[in-house]
Scaffold this motif. Structure first.
Motif, PDB file in Angstrom:
ATOM      1  N   ALA A 539     -40.507 -41.679 -29.112  1.00  0.00           N
ATOM      2  CA  ALA A 539     -39.640 -40.755 -28.388  1.00  0.00           C
ATOM      3  C   ALA A 539     -40.220 -39.345 -28.412  1.00  0.00           C
ATOM      4  O   ALA A 539     -40.185 -38.614 -27.406  1.00  0.00           O
ATOM      5  CB  ALA A 539     -38.239 -40.769 -28.983  1.00  0.00           C
ATOM      6  N   THR A 540     -40.761 -38.949 -29.551  1.00  0.00           N
ATOM      7  CA  THR A 540     -41.396 -37.638 -29.657  1.00  0.00           C
ATOM      8  C   THR A 540     -42.630 -37.567 -28.770  1.00  0.00           C
ATOM      9  O   THR A 540     -42.886 -36.544 -28.110  1.00  0.00           O
ATOM     10  CB  THR A 540     -41.787 -37.360 -31.121  1.00  0.00           C
ATOM     11  OG1 THR A 540     -40.625 -37.456 -31.942  1.00  0.00           O
ATOM     12  CG2 THR A 540     -42.391 -35.981 -31.267  1.00  0.00           C
ATOM     13  N   ASP A 545     -45.559 -35.645 -23.865  1.00  0.00           N
ATOM     14  CA  ASP A 545     -46.226 -35.920 -22.597  1.00  0.00           C
ATOM     15  C   ASP A 545     -45.589 -35.119 -21.456  1.00  0.00           C
ATOM     16  O   ASP A 545     -46.287 -34.638 -20.559  1.00  0.00           O
ATOM     17  CB  ASP A 545     -46.166 -37.412 -22.284  1.00  0.00           C
ATOM     18  CG  ASP A 545     -47.022 -38.237 -23.236  1.00  0.00           C
ATOM     19  OD1 ASP A 545     -47.931 -37.664 -23.864  1.00  0.00           O
ATOM     20  OD2 ASP A 545     -46.770 -39.451 -23.355  1.00  0.00           O
ATOM     21  N   LYS A 546     -44.278 -34.986 -21.475  1.00  0.00           N
ATOM     22  CA  LYS A 546     -43.586 -34.200 -20.446  1.00  0.00           C
ATOM     23  C   LYS A 546     -43.918 -32.717 -20.594  1.00  0.00           C
ATOM     24  O   LYS A 546     -44.162 -32.019 -19.610  1.00  0.00           O
ATOM     25  CB  LYS A 546     -42.083 -34.420 -20.549  1.00  0.00           C
ATOM     26  CG  LYS A 546     -41.277 -33.650 -19.504  1.00  0.00           C
ATOM     27  CD  LYS A 546     -39.788 -33.714 -19.779  1.00  0.00           C
ATOM     28  CE  LYS A 546     -39.254 -35.120 -19.585  1.00  0.00           C
ATOM     29  NZ  LYS A 546     -37.763 -35.159 -19.716  1.00  0.00           N
ATOM     30  N   VAL A 558     -50.677 -29.788 -27.679  1.00  0.00           N
ATOM     31  CA  VAL A 558     -51.004 -31.211 -27.791  1.00  0.00           C
ATOM     32  C   VAL A 558     -51.733 -31.518 -29.096  1.00  0.00           C
ATOM     33  O   VAL A 558     -51.436 -32.517 -29.763  1.00  0.00           O
ATOM     34  CB  VAL A 558     -51.849 -31.648 -26.580  1.00  0.00           C
ATOM     35  CG1 VAL A 558     -52.365 -33.071 -26.785  1.00  0.00           C
ATOM     36  CG2 VAL A 558     -51.029 -31.564 -25.301  1.00  0.00           C
ATOM     37  N   THR A 559     -52.671 -30.657 -29.475  1.00  0.00           N
ATOM     38  CA  THR A 559     -53.449 -30.941 -30.691  1.00  0.00           C
ATOM     39  C   THR A 559     -52.586 -30.926 -31.950  1.00  0.00           C
ATOM     40  O   THR A 559     -52.577 -31.909 -32.700  1.00  0.00           O
ATOM     41  CB  THR A 559     -54.615 -29.954 -30.818  1.00  0.00           C
ATOM     42  OG1 THR A 559     -55.472 -30.101 -29.686  1.00  0.00           O
ATOM     43  CG2 THR A 559     -55.407 -30.216 -32.093  1.00  0.00           C
ATOM     44  N   LEU A 682     -34.730 -28.006 -13.077  1.00  0.00           N
ATOM     45  CA  LEU A 682     -36.185 -28.032 -13.091  1.00  0.00           C
ATOM     46  C   LEU A 682     -36.672 -29.467 -13.177  1.00  0.00           C
ATOM     47  O   LEU A 682     -36.078 -30.304 -13.874  1.00  0.00           O
ATOM     48  CB  LEU A 682     -36.733 -27.240 -14.281  1.00  0.00           C
ATOM     49  CG  LEU A 682     -36.620 -25.715 -14.207  1.00  0.00           C
ATOM     50  CD1 LEU A 682     -36.985 -25.105 -15.558  1.00  0.00           C
ATOM     51  CD2 LEU A 682     -37.515 -25.154 -13.112  1.00  0.00           C
ATOM     52  N   TYR A 683     -37.806 -29.753 -12.516  1.00  0.00           N
ATOM     53  CA  TYR A 683     -38.433 -31.074 -12.550  1.00  0.00           C
ATOM     54  C   TYR A 683     -39.929 -30.885 -12.759  1.00  0.00           C
ATOM     55  O   TYR A 683     -40.521 -29.885 -12.328  1.00  0.00           O
ATOM     56  CB  TYR A 683     -38.220 -31.837 -11.243  1.00  0.00           C
ATOM     57  CG  TYR A 683     -36.814 -32.349 -11.037  1.00  0.00           C
ATOM     58  CD1 TYR A 683     -36.451 -33.628 -11.429  1.00  0.00           C
ATOM     59  CD2 TYR A 683     -35.854 -31.547 -10.429  1.00  0.00           C
ATOM     60  CE1 TYR A 683     -35.159 -34.102 -11.228  1.00  0.00           C
ATOM     61  CE2 TYR A 683     -34.561 -32.012 -10.226  1.00  0.00           C
ATOM     62  CZ  TYR A 683     -34.222 -33.289 -10.626  1.00  0.00           C
ATOM     63  OH  TYR A 683     -32.940 -33.752 -10.434  1.00  0.00           O
ATOM     64  N   THR A 684     -40.527 -31.853 -13.450  1.00  0.00           N
ATOM     65  CA  THR A 684     -41.984 -31.889 -13.497  1.00  0.00           C
ATOM     66  C   THR A 684     -42.491 -32.434 -12.175  1.00  0.00           C
ATOM     67  O   THR A 684     -41.733 -32.988 -11.379  1.00  0.00           O
ATOM     68  CB  THR A 684     -42.465 -32.775 -14.660  1.00  0.00           C
ATOM     69  OG1 THR A 684     -41.934 -34.100 -14.493  1.00  0.00           O
ATOM     70  CG2 THR A 684     -41.997 -32.216 -15.992  1.00  0.00           C
ATOM     71  N   GLU A 685     -43.789 -32.308 -11.961  1.00  0.00           N
ATOM     72  CA  GLU A 685     -44.341 -32.719 -10.672  1.00  0.00           C
ATOM     73  C   GLU A 685     -44.227 -34.216 -10.423  1.00  0.00           C
ATOM     74  O   GLU A 685     -44.277 -34.662  -9.276  1.00  0.00           O
ATOM     75  CB  GLU A 685     -45.802 -32.282 -10.565  1.00  0.00           C
ATOM     76  CG  GLU A 685     -45.954 -30.784 -10.366  1.00  0.00           C
ATOM     77  CD  GLU A 685     -47.391 -30.377 -10.132  1.00  0.00           C
ATOM     78  OE1 GLU A 685     -48.292 -31.157 -10.539  1.00  0.00           O
ATOM     79  OE2 GLU A 685     -47.624 -29.307  -9.566  1.00  0.00           O
TER      80      GLU A 685
END
Length: 809
Positions: A539-540, A545-546, A558-559, A682-685
Motif C-alpha cells: 500500500a505504501t 508510485d502516485k 523515491v530513493t 486533482l488527478y495524475t496524468e
C-alpha cells in the motif's frame, strides 16, 4: 548428519587398556571405603547413603561442587607444549568440603562427532567413562571449601605427561575430589568436561573451511530526510553510533575479523546507514522532533577501517536491508508486487557496497534465516538473480548414510546450488559467551568437531562452510575469533572463500533433495513477518508510485522511501512484531504528510450573476521542489444549470513551483437560477485522483429582460443629459464671444457684476462639470470582485475566500 563417521587407527594399545581397567578399579576405592564403614552406621543410614549414590548416578547430578573451566591454553597443543588449565571451584552445597584437590583427567579418545555431543552433555562423574587423574604434582590443593565459597585454581601439565596417543579428540576433565561431613571419604564432588584436539603434525589432507563473518545490524534509518539540498537523514536513535564506536559490537566484529581469514557478509543497508552519518544527521525524539547527531567522526573512522580491511578479501553482499526470504516465501509472495522489492533490494546491493568501500562484492548468494529452506524459500531466494542458497545441515539433512561429513556444495535442481553450512560448527558460539567457562567450552568443542571431520575417512578433500548467527554479540564475536584463530593455526584445516566453496566438486552421495514446506521449523515460522506486513508495504509502494509521477526531482523522494520500504521487510524484525509494525506505519504516515503538501485550497460558497463568469481554484505546493504532470478538474454536479467549459466538467494541466501556489480560472455559463454544487479534484496524468477533493456551492442569479430594459433606459437618459449639457455649453460660449466684441479688449476677463459674482450660465455650466466627470469615471472601469486572486509574485496566500464570494465575470 549421518554419524557412522568413525575413523581408523585410534584404538588404545593393550597396555593402555590395562591401565584404564586398573584405573576403573581404583576409582571405586572411595565407594569401597564407604561400604566398609556401613557396619558402624545404623541400617537406615546405610540405606540412605546407598539410595543417594544411586540417585546421583541415575540423574547425572553434577555433585555439590561446581567446577568452572575459565581458560585452556593452548587450545590446540603440539609436541613440547605445556597445557595450562585455569578456573574455579564453588561449593554449592550446605556442607563444608575438606581434604580436597583439583586434578586433570585426560582420555579416552572419541571416535565420532556424536560421541563429542554425548560427552559434552554429561555432568556427573562416571568411573570408566572418566579417566584417572594425571595426579602427582599436577593438582591444586583445596584444604577447606565452606558452603557457598569459591577457590581459584591453575594447573600446568606438559603434554608429554598426558600420555596422548594417536591423532584424535580426547576428553579432558577437571574434577574436585574431597570429603564432606555426611560422606567423610575421598570422592569426586564435581567435574567439568571439555575436549583436547590432538594433531601435532600436519595432516596429509586438510579440510577446507569457509567461515562467514557477518556485518549486519538492525534497522536504524527512517524514511524522513531534511528539506535541505543534502537531504539530512533522520535516525530512529543513536544506537548505530554505539555499535561502531570503539568497543562497540560492530567495531569489535570489524577489528576481530581483520585478523582472520574469513568471508565478509555485508548488509548494504548497514554501510549506507553509517555513510549517511558522515555528512551530518539528525536523531528522532519521542515527540517526533529531531536533534543533531554528533558522531560523524566515528562513522568516518569505521568506514575507513572497513574499506582497508575488506580490500582484496572475499566479500558477499546480501540484498539491501537483508530481506526475510522465508517470510516472503510463506506470507508475502501472494501479495502482488512483494517480490519486486526483493529484486530492487538485490539490484542496489552491489552498487551500494562498491560506492562506499570500493570493493565489488558477490551477489550470487541468498541466506535464509538460520539456513532453513524449503521449496518455496529456494524459489523466492533465487527469483531476484541469486543462484546459490546458504542452507544448514539441520535443514538439508543427510539421508544417504554417509560415514563422513560431505562437502557443503551440492546441486538442488534448476541450476541452483545449495551451500550447506555445518550445523554443529555454525551454532557453536550461540548463547551467553560473557561467561569465561561457556566461552572456553565452546571454543574447545568447535575445534574438536572440526578435527573430527578431518579424521573421518573420505576419498576426496572436503569443503566445509560455517555460517554463524547473523548478528553475534561482542562476546560471541570474541569467542568466534578465538576458536577460528586456533583453527587457522592448527594442522588439519585451511581457509577457503565462500565462492570457492560453492564451486567445489559435490559429493555424489550427499543429499540434494530440499525438505518439504511442512518440515520448516515451527519456532522459526512463529517469528516471521505476517501477510499484513506485506500488504501494508505494498500500500505504501502504491502511494509512492502516485507521488513520484508529479515530482520534478523524484530522486529526493523515491530513493529514501524505496530503501525504507526495503527495511520494512528486513529479517532483523523477526520476533519484534510491534516494533516492525510501528516502523512501517511511520514510513506510510510520513509519506502521507509529504503528499498532503500538494493540495487544493478550500473555497467558500460563491455567487454568480449573469450568463457567464470565471471561477478561480488555487493549488498550493508546500514542497521544496516543483510539481507537474497534474490535472485540475472542475465538475458541475448540475450541468443543466451550470456548465463548466462546454460540458459538466473541464480540466486544465497544473505546474506549480516549489513553495508556491497557482490559481486556475474556469469559464462557466448559466442556464437557470439556483444553487449548484461544484467539485474541484486533482488527478495524475494517468487518471488517478490525487489528494482530497474540494466542494463548494455556486448560487446562480440570472439577469432577466426587464432588468436589461431598465439598464438600457438609464443609459439613454445619461446620453440625453450629456447632449443637453453640450448644447448649453455651445450657446454660452457664443454669447460670451458677442459680449467681448461689443465691449472691446478690456472686457476680455469675462462678464462680472459690481459685486463680483460669476455669470449664472457659467456657474451653471461649472456645476455640471464635476457631475459629468463623476459619471465618466464611474463608467470607465468595471468593479473589482472579491474573488479575484492576487498575482503570485511570492508564495501566495492560502487563506480561503470570504463568505458570499462573487466570481469573476
Amino acid at each position: 548428519m549421518a554419524e557412522a563417521a568413525d575413523f581408523q587407527g585410534t584404538s588404545p594399545s593393550p597396555a593402555r587398556r590395562w591401565l584404564r581397567r586398573s584405573g576403573a578399579l581404583l576409582a571405586g576405592a572411595p565407594l569401597l571405603a564407604g561400604l566398609l564403614q556401613l557396619p558402624f552406621s545404623t541400617p537406615s543410614q546405610a540405606a540412605e547413603k546407598a539410595a543417594a549414590a544411586a540417585a546421583a548416578a541415575a540423574t547425572g547430578s553434577s555433585g555439590p561442587v561446581d567446577v568452572s573451566l575459565d581458560s585452556l591454553s593452548p587450545s590446540v597443543p603440539t609436541d613440547g607444549d605445556t597445557i595450562t588449565v585455569s578456573g574455579s571451584v564453588t561449593n554449592t552445597s550446605k556442607q563444608t568440603v575438606t581434604d580436597g584437590h583439583v586434578g586433570i583427567r585426560v582420555g579416552p579418545s572419541l571416535n565420532t562427532r556424536s560421541a563429542i555431543d554425548t560427552a559434552s552433555k554429561r555432568t556427573s562423574f562416571q568411573p570408566g567413562l572418566d579417566a584417572l587423574e594425571v595426579g602427582g604434582k599436577y593438582v591444586t590443593k583445596v584444604t577447606k571449601l565452606a558452603a557457598g565459597s569459591s577457590q581459584h585454581f591453575s594447573i600446568s601439565v606438559p603434554v608429554k605427561d598426558l600420555d596422548l596417543g594417536s591423532d584424535g579428540v580426547y576428553q579432558l576433565g577437571v574434577s574436585l575430589t574431597g570429603r564432606t561431613t555426611a560422606q567423610p571419604w575421598d570422592q569426586v564432588l564435581g567435574i567439568e568436561r571439555t575436549f583436547l584436539p590432538w594433531q601435532p603434525a600436519a595432516a596429509d589432507t586438510k579440510t577446507k573451511t569457509t567461515y562467514l563473518w557477518p556485518l549486519i545490524s538492525t534497522v536504524h534509518l527512517t524514511a524522513e530526510t531534511g528539506s535541505d539540498a543534502q537531504q539530512t537523514p533522520v535516525f530512529k536513535n543513536d544506537d548505530l553510533a554505539k555499535e561502531i564506536s570503539p568497543g562497540g559490537r560492530l567495531d569489535q566484529l570489524l577489528s576481530l575479523g581483520s585478523q582472520l581469514d574469513v568471508t565478509w557478509v555485508l548488509d548494504p543497508d548497514l554501510l549506507a546507514s553509517v555513510d549517511a552519518m558522515r555528512g551530518g544527521y539528525r536523531i528522532q525524539q519521542a515527540d517526533r522532533t529531531t536533534i543533531a547527531g554528533r558522531n560523524q567522526a566515528v562513522a568516518n573512522s569505521w568506514l575507513d577501517k572497513l574499506e582497508k580491511t575488506v580490500r582484496g578479501q572475499s566479500v558477499v553482499a546480501l540484498p539491501f536491508a537483508d530481506p526475510d526470504l522465508a517470510s516472503l516465501a510463506h506470507h508475502g509472495k501472494d501479495v502482488t508486487g512483494s517480490l519486486s522489492h526483493l529484486k530492487d533490494a538485490t539490484d542496489v546491493a552491489a552498487g551500494t557496497v562498491e560506492t562506499i568501500v570500493h570493493v565489488k562484492p558477490s551477489t550470487e548468494f541468498a541466506w535464509p534465516a538460520s539456513g532453513a529452506v524449503d521449496p518455496s524459500i529456494v524459489k523466492v531466494a533465487t527469483s531476484a538473480g541469486a543462484d546459490k542458497v546458504i542452507a544448514r545441515s539441520d535443514s538439508l539433512r543427510e539421508t544417504g548414510g554417509l560415514p563422513y561429513t560431505p562437502s557443503a556444495a551440492r546441486p538442488i535442481g534448476g541450476g541452483t546450488t545449495a551451500v550447506v553450512a555445518d550445523q554443529r560448527l555454525s551454532t557453536a558460539f550461540q548463547g551467553d559467551m560473557m561467561k569465561a567457562d561457556n566461552s572456553t567450552l565452546a571454543v574447545q568443542k568447535f575445534l574438536a568437531q572440526s578435527l573430527m571431520i578431518n579424521l573421518q575417512e573420505s576419498k576426496d578433500p572436503r569443503s566445509i562452510v560455517v555460517a554463524p548467527q547473523r548478528m553475534p554479540t561482542a562476546s560471541q564475536a570474541q569467542s568466534m575469533a578465538e576458536g577460528l584463530r586456533a583453527l587457522q593455526q592448527g594442522n588439519w584445516s585451511e581457509s577457503q572463500g565462500l565462492i570457492e566453496a560453492a564451486k567445489a566438486k559435490p559429493d555424489p552421495g550427499a543429499t540434494t533433495k530440499v525438505p518439504p514446506t511442512s518440515s520448516y521449523p515451527s519456532a522459526l515460522r512463529h517469528r516471521e513477518l505476517p501477510r499484513a506486513a506485506f500488504e501494508r508495504i505494498q500500500a505504501t509502494q502504491a502511494k509512492l508510485d502516485k507521488f513520484r509521477m508529479i515530482l520534478t526531482d523524484e530522486s529526493r523522494v523515491v530513493t529514501p522511501f524505496g530503501r525504507a520500504i526495503d527495511r520494512g521487510m528486513s529479517a532483523s524484525w523477526r520476533g519484534r512484531t510491534t516494533e516492525a509494525a510501528a516502523f512501517r506505519h511511520g514510513v506510510e504516515t510520513y509519506l502521507d504528510g509529504l503528499m498532503g503538501l500538494v493540495h487544493l485550497i478550500k473555497k467558500s460558497d460563491a455567487k454568480l450573476s449573469g450568463r457567464s463568469a470565471t471561477i478561480p481554484v488555487t493549488v498550493q505546493n508546500n514542497l521544496v521542489q516543483g510539481v507537474g504532470h497534474l490535472v485540475l478538474r472542475l465538475t458541475s454536479q448540475q450541468p443543466t444549470r451550470l456548465k463548466i467549459g462546454n460540458g459538466p466538467y473541464y480540466e486544465q494541466p497544473i505546474q506549480v513551483a516549489g513553495e508556491h501556489s497557482q490559481s486556475v480560472k474556469f469559464t462557466t455559463s448559466t442556464k437557470a437560477n439556483g444553487p449548484v454544487q461544484v467539485v474541484a479534484q486533482l488527478y495524475t496524468e494517468d487518471g488517478q485522483p490525487y489528494g482530497d477533493p474540494v466542494s463548494f456551492e455556486v448560487k446562480v442569479t440570472e439577469i432577466t429582460s426587464t432588468v436589461m430594459l431598465v439598464i438600457g433606459g438609464g443609459v439613454l437618459l445619461l446620453v440625453l443629459a450629456g447632449f443637453r449639457m453640450y448644447t448649453q455649453r455651445k450657446r454660452a460660449a457664443a454669447r460670451q464671444a458677442e459680449e467681448d466684441t461689443e465691449n472691446g479688449p478690456e472686457a476680455g476677463g469675462g462678464s462680472e457684476d459690481t459685486d463680483g459674482t460669476v455669470d449664472t450660465d457659467t456657474t451653471e455650466d461649472s456645476e455640471a462639470g464635476p457631475e459629468r466627470a463623476c459619471d465618466s469615471e464611474s463608467g470607465a472601469d468595471d468593479p473589482e470582485h472579491p474573488s479575484d486572486p492576487t498575482p503570485d509574485t511570492a508564495p501566495e496566500s492560502a487563506d480561503p475566500s470570504g463568505t458570499g464570494e462573487r466570481v469573476d465575470r
